[in-house]
Enzyme design. Structure first.
Site, short mmCIF file in Angstrom:
data_model
loop_
_atom_site.label_atom_id
_atom_site.label_comp_id
_atom_site.label_asym_id
_atom_site.label_seq_id
_atom_site.Cartn_x
_atom_site.Cartn_y
_atom_site.Cartn_z
N ASP A 16 41.16 31.41 43.35
CA ASP A 16 40.50 31.95 44.54
C ASP A 16 40.61 31.65 45.76
O ASP A 16 39.54 31.28 46.55
CB ASP A 16 38.82 32.30 44.08
CG ASP A 16 38.71 33.10 42.81
OD1 ASP A 16 39.61 33.33 42.12
OD2 ASP A 16 37.53 33.40 42.45
N ASP A 54 39.73 36.93 43.23
CA ASP A 54 38.66 37.64 43.19
C ASP A 54 38.72 39.13 43.71
O ASP A 54 39.17 39.15 44.75
CB ASP A 54 37.38 36.86 43.93
CG ASP A 54 36.14 36.99 43.39
OD1 ASP A 54 35.79 36.98 42.16
OD2 ASP A 54 35.03 36.97 44.06
N HIS A 56 36.48 42.37 43.94
CA HIS A 56 35.70 43.36 43.62
C HIS A 56 35.59 44.87 44.46
O HIS A 56 35.93 44.82 45.42
CB HIS A 56 34.27 42.76 44.22
CG HIS A 56 34.03 41.36 43.69
ND1 HIS A 56 33.98 41.18 42.28
CD2 HIS A 56 33.65 40.23 44.52
CE1 HIS A 56 33.59 39.70 42.22
NE2 HIS A 56 33.43 39.25 43.35
N HIS A 60 29.88 46.23 44.38
CA HIS A 60 29.74 45.30 43.24
C HIS A 60 28.31 44.94 42.93
O HIS A 60 27.69 44.61 44.16
CB HIS A 60 31.12 44.19 43.65
CG HIS A 60 30.86 43.40 42.07
ND1 HIS A 60 30.42 42.20 41.87
CD2 HIS A 60 31.73 43.81 40.73
CE1 HIS A 60 31.07 41.81 40.73
NE2 HIS A 60 31.70 42.68 40.14
N HIS A 89 31.88 40.14 49.51
CA HIS A 89 33.25 39.16 49.62
C HIS A 89 34.23 40.12 48.68
O HIS A 89 33.99 40.75 47.81
CB HIS A 89 32.85 38.08 49.26
CG HIS A 89 32.58 37.64 47.73
ND1 HIS A 89 31.35 38.06 47.24
CD2 HIS A 89 33.23 37.37 46.67
CE1 HIS A 89 31.18 37.89 45.83
NE2 HIS A 89 32.55 37.35 45.61
N LYS A 114 40.10 39.42 39.13
CA LYS A 114 39.01 39.26 38.19
C LYS A 114 37.79 39.77 39.01
O LYS A 114 37.78 39.89 40.35
CB LYS A 114 38.74 37.97 37.68
CG LYS A 114 38.41 36.99 38.65
CD LYS A 114 38.44 35.67 38.29
CE LYS A 114 38.17 34.74 39.29
NZ LYS A 114 37.15 34.86 40.12
N CYS A 159 33.69 29.32 40.15
CA CYS A 159 35.00 29.83 39.13
C CYS A 159 35.84 28.77 38.80
O CYS A 159 36.30 28.90 37.60
CB CYS A 159 35.86 30.80 40.38
SG CYS A 159 34.71 32.36 40.59
C1 VGL Z 1 33.28 32.62 43.62
C2 VGL Z 1 31.02 33.54 43.97
C3 VGL Z 1 31.33 34.62 43.92
C4 VGL Z 1 34.11 31.70 43.23
C5 VGL Z 1 33.44 34.09 43.39
O1 VGL Z 1 35.25 31.96 43.40
O2 VGL Z 1 33.66 30.58 42.91
N1 VGL Z 1 31.88 32.41 43.91
N2 VGL Z 1 32.58 34.85 43.40
ZN ZN Z 2 33.01 37.11 43.44
#
Ligand code: VGL
Ligand code: ZN
Length: 210
Positions: A16, A54, A56, A60, A89, A114, A159
């Site tokens: 990410d 990431d 979404h 979401h 995000h 994901k 993550c």
């Molecule tokens: C993440 C919060 C929400 C991450 C992703 O990549 O750690 N954290 N979505």
């Molecule tokens: Zn996320």
């Protein structure tokens, strides 16, 4: 301390490294930009690199904006357990969901998205937050014969942590390259992540030794 890389059996998972998790993004991880150069260098040291993204849909269920009366960083009960609510995000197709502009993605053999199901978050690159719905990454790594997974990226305490734990759960050896990660540190989550990684038997190394 250094684990020499076995280019046939080791893969680097870059988690990410996206605009929304960096400076000026919607959910900036403190120091997030600092991992970009380190990750670029690490990718050069590995023959096999996988990126996660990431990804979404708008509205979401991990977004506070989808829960009237709730604020970012509140925790709500989801059918699969507690869920921290985040600012919107990494919305599919938005600039915030793009990889950091300076991330060199050319070498990646797989980009795994994901968190694309509206009702389930997915911190881990292996399973969604219900801890049962697979993303397919476990099968991919198995079929390709990778035994060891090195992890870097954002965020260390979400993550990266969940992915490392699941890698171990699937029988892989997992190693976190800590200097190429940064944490969100929500309510002590960074210290908690260190404890959980230790319990799981995940080594934390300094990637600049590799
Ligand atoms: C993440 C919060 C929400 C991450 C992703 O990549 O750690 N954290 N979505
Ligand atoms: Zn996320």
């Amino acid at each position: 301390m250094t684990s020499p890389i076995d280019q046939g059996r080791d893969a680097l998972l870059v988690v990410d490294v996206q605009n929304d998790f960096c400076r000026g993004g919607r959910l900036p991880v403190p120091g997030g930009d600092e991992v970009v150069g380190r990750v670029n260098r690490l990718m050069g040291a590995f023959a096999h690199v996988i990126l996660t993204q990431d990804w979404h849909p708008p509205e979401h269920r991990s977004f506070a904006s989808a829960h009237p009366g709730r604020q970012p960083y509140d925790t709500v009960a989801m059918p699969y357990g507690p869920q921290i609510l985040w600012p919107d995000h990494c919305v599919q197709g938005s600039p915030g969901a793009d990889f950091h502009t300076d991330l060199d993605t050319t070498q990646a053999e797989l980009v795994l998205r994901k968190g694309f199901r509206r009702d389930v978050d997915s911190y881990s690159a292996f399973f969604e937050n219900d801890r049962t719905t697979p993303t397919g990454l476990g099968g991919y790594l198995r079929e390709r014969g990778f035994l060891r997974l090195f992890l870097a990226g954002l965020a260390f305490d979400f993550c990266v942590l969940w992915s490392a734990e699941d890698a171990v759960r699937l029988g892989l050896e997992a190693l976190v390259l800590e200097d190429a990660c940064r944490a969100l540190d929500v309510a002590g989550s960074k210290a908690e992540a260190r404890r959980r990684l230790a319990v799981a038997g995940v080594a934390c190394l300094e990637g600049h030794h590799l």
